[in-house]
Scaffold this motif. Structure first.
Motif, mmCIF file in Angstrom:
data_model
loop_
_atom_site.group_PDB
_atom_site.id
_atom_site.type_symbol
_atom_site.label_atom_id
_atom_site.label_comp_id
_atom_site.label_asym_id
_atom_site.label_seq_id
_atom_site.Cartn_x
_atom_site.Cartn_y
_atom_site.Cartn_z
ATOM 1 N N LYS A 243 -3.216 8.840 -18.338
ATOM 2 C CA LYS A 243 -2.174 8.593 -17.508
ATOM 3 C C LYS A 243 -1.569 7.651 -17.348
ATOM 4 N N ALA A 244 -1.698 6.715 -17.645
ATOM 5 C CA ALA A 244 -0.298 5.101 -17.065
ATOM 6 C C ALA A 244 0.732 5.373 -18.941
ATOM 7 N N ALA A 245 0.090 5.604 -20.123
ATOM 8 C CA ALA A 245 1.020 6.159 -21.341
ATOM 9 C C ALA A 245 2.068 7.119 -20.297
ATOM 10 N N ALA A 246 1.395 8.377 -20.255
ATOM 11 C CA ALA A 246 2.624 9.052 -19.825
ATOM 12 C C ALA A 246 3.298 8.295 -18.466
ATOM 13 N N VAL A 247 2.769 8.197 -17.730
ATOM 14 C CA VAL A 247 3.749 7.294 -16.442
ATOM 15 C C VAL A 247 5.127 6.630 -17.284
ATOM 16 N N ILE A 248 4.739 5.782 -18.075
ATOM 17 C CA ILE A 248 6.099 4.962 -18.838
ATOM 18 C C ILE A 248 6.388 5.619 -19.497
ATOM 19 N N VAL A 249 6.473 6.986 -20.465
ATOM 20 C CA VAL A 249 6.777 7.881 -20.930
ATOM 21 C C VAL A 249 7.948 8.481 -19.865
ATOM 22 N N TYR B 267 15.661 6.567 -17.665
ATOM 23 C CA TYR B 267 15.906 6.227 -17.421
ATOM 24 C C TYR B 267 16.916 5.996 -18.759
ATOM 25 N N PHE B 268 16.975 6.631 -19.090
ATOM 26 C CA PHE B 268 17.570 6.655 -20.244
ATOM 27 C C PHE B 268 18.621 8.129 -19.767
ATOM 28 N N SER B 269 17.459 8.912 -19.580
ATOM 29 C CA SER B 269 18.787 10.635 -19.095
ATOM 30 C C SER B 269 19.760 9.687 -18.387
ATOM 31 N N SER B 270 19.354 9.245 -17.192
ATOM 32 C CA SER B 270 20.081 8.364 -15.907
ATOM 33 C C SER B 270 21.531 7.310 -16.762
ATOM 34 N N THR B 271 21.006 7.020 -17.749
ATOM 35 C CA THR B 271 22.018 6.628 -18.700
ATOM 36 C C THR B 271 22.468 7.145 -18.983
ATOM 37 N N ILE B 272 22.394 8.389 -19.813
ATOM 38 C CA ILE B 272 22.799 9.079 -20.327
ATOM 39 C C ILE B 272 24.115 10.145 -19.706
ATOM 40 N N THR B 273 22.983 10.501 -18.405
ATOM 41 C CA THR B 273 23.817 11.133 -16.998
ATOM 42 C C THR B 273 25.499 10.197 -16.672
#
Lengths: 168, 161
Positions: B93-99, B105-111
């Motif tokens: 679950k923790a890994a999923a949250v991080i992913v 984060y990256f999608s917002s940067t791209i946007t």
């Protein structure tokens, strides 16, 4: 049938089938029934853990292999710890008046006088009731070598016991 | 008949590790050779000792004790395994949250980059429009000045120019 009942049945079946011979073998290796029972327990748990992945026809050799390796490791550790109070086997005295006890002591001392491989092969054969092929797998040597160890081991054991009895 | 072969193989015969042919050969030899027969019989004592020692069995109480202790250990190990499984679940679950966080984060940067690019395009478009308006205005001015010329010098004068 739930998983607990299933596992309990496995435990019971394994104990009914193999506990006597396994504890007999381990007792001969350790010469201590408590250590034998402990190792017997550990070996059973390891086998139950892998019960679903082991070929059902190979449970006995696997169980004895696990128990044998555990026993040798434990015995080695114990030997290192108890090096200073190591029993001198030549001091054991055979007394014909106490027949049954002395038969066991005599057998134990003479078994210990055999070479390590001969002793292991004889113990696995007589106390484990395993075939030479299975012993070969456990000891990680060829079947021919096992037969040689068994043959020479039994010859030496017989000669030594007869000599001890003859000397008295 | 070879006595040496038989003597070497008597222990394996006793241990039941010979082939049927070898057993047959050995039995026939033992019947006819008293020395080998005596050697075979000399194993009687030791075999009796080993058999007596190895046939000792555990009592029912010992077996029950062993069964109970194995069952207890097995159950505790199963619980440990279950807790390990839970831990794996938590880790997953923790890994999923991080992913998901990184994806966000990256999608917002791209946007943000896209928005910046769009605004830059809009800025240049705006600038270009302004130039065009300026040009239009200039032409209007020119037109206005021409109009003024017409007014000032008269239509004929303007036409001759």
């Amino acid at each position: 049938m739930n998983i607990m009942t299933f596992n309990n049945n496995i435990i019971k079946t394994l104990i009914d089938d193999y506990a006597d011979s396994l504890c007999g073998m381990l007792n001969r290796i350790y010469d201590d029934i408590d250590d034998a029972m402990d190792t017997c327990q550990d070996a059973f748990i390891k086998v139950i853990d892998k019960f679903n992945v082991i070929d059902k026809n190979k449970i006995k050799p696997y169980l004895f292999q696990v128990a044998f390796n555990l026993a040798l490791n434990k015995k080695r550790d114990k030997k290192n710890r108890d090096l200073l109070i190591k029993e001198n086997i030549s001091d054991v005295v055979y007394n014909p008046d106490q027949n049954e006890i002395n038969q066991t002591i005599l057998l134990k001392t003479e078994l210990e006088k055999l070479s390590e491989k001969q002793n292991e092969a004889i113990v696995l054969k007589f106390y484990g009731g395993l075939k030479a092929k299975e012993i070969a797998k456990i000891m990680d040597i060829s079947e021919g070598s096992v037969k040689t160890h068994l043959s020479r081991g039994l010859q030496n054991l017989k000669n030594n016991i007869l000599n001890r009895k003859g000397a008295l | 008949m070879n006595c040496k072969y038989v003597l070497d193989n008597i222990p394996l015969y006793i241990l039941d590790e010979l082939t049927p042919e070898e057993i047959k050969y050995l039995k026939n030899h033992l019947k006819t050779c008293p020395a080998c027969q005596a050697e075979f019989e000399s194993y009687g004592d030791v075999m009796e000792m080993i058999t007596n020692d190895s046939c000792k069995t555990l009592s029912e109480v010992e077996k029950l004790k062993l069964e109970n202790s194995i069952y207890k250990i097995y159950l505790s190990q199963s619980k440990n395994r279950t807790s390990h499984k839970n831990m794996f679940g938590y880790l997953l679950k923790a890994a999923a949250v991080i992913v998901i966080f990184f994806i966000g984060y990256f999608s917002s940067t791209i946007t943000a980059d896209l928005v910046q690019e769009q605004s830059r395009i809009a800025y240049y478009q705006n600038k270009m429009n302004k130039t065009e308006i300026y040009r239009a205005q200039s032409s209007m001015l020119r037109f206005t000045s021409d109009g003024l010329k017409i007014i000032a010098h008269g239509k004929s004068k303007f036409e001759t120019d």
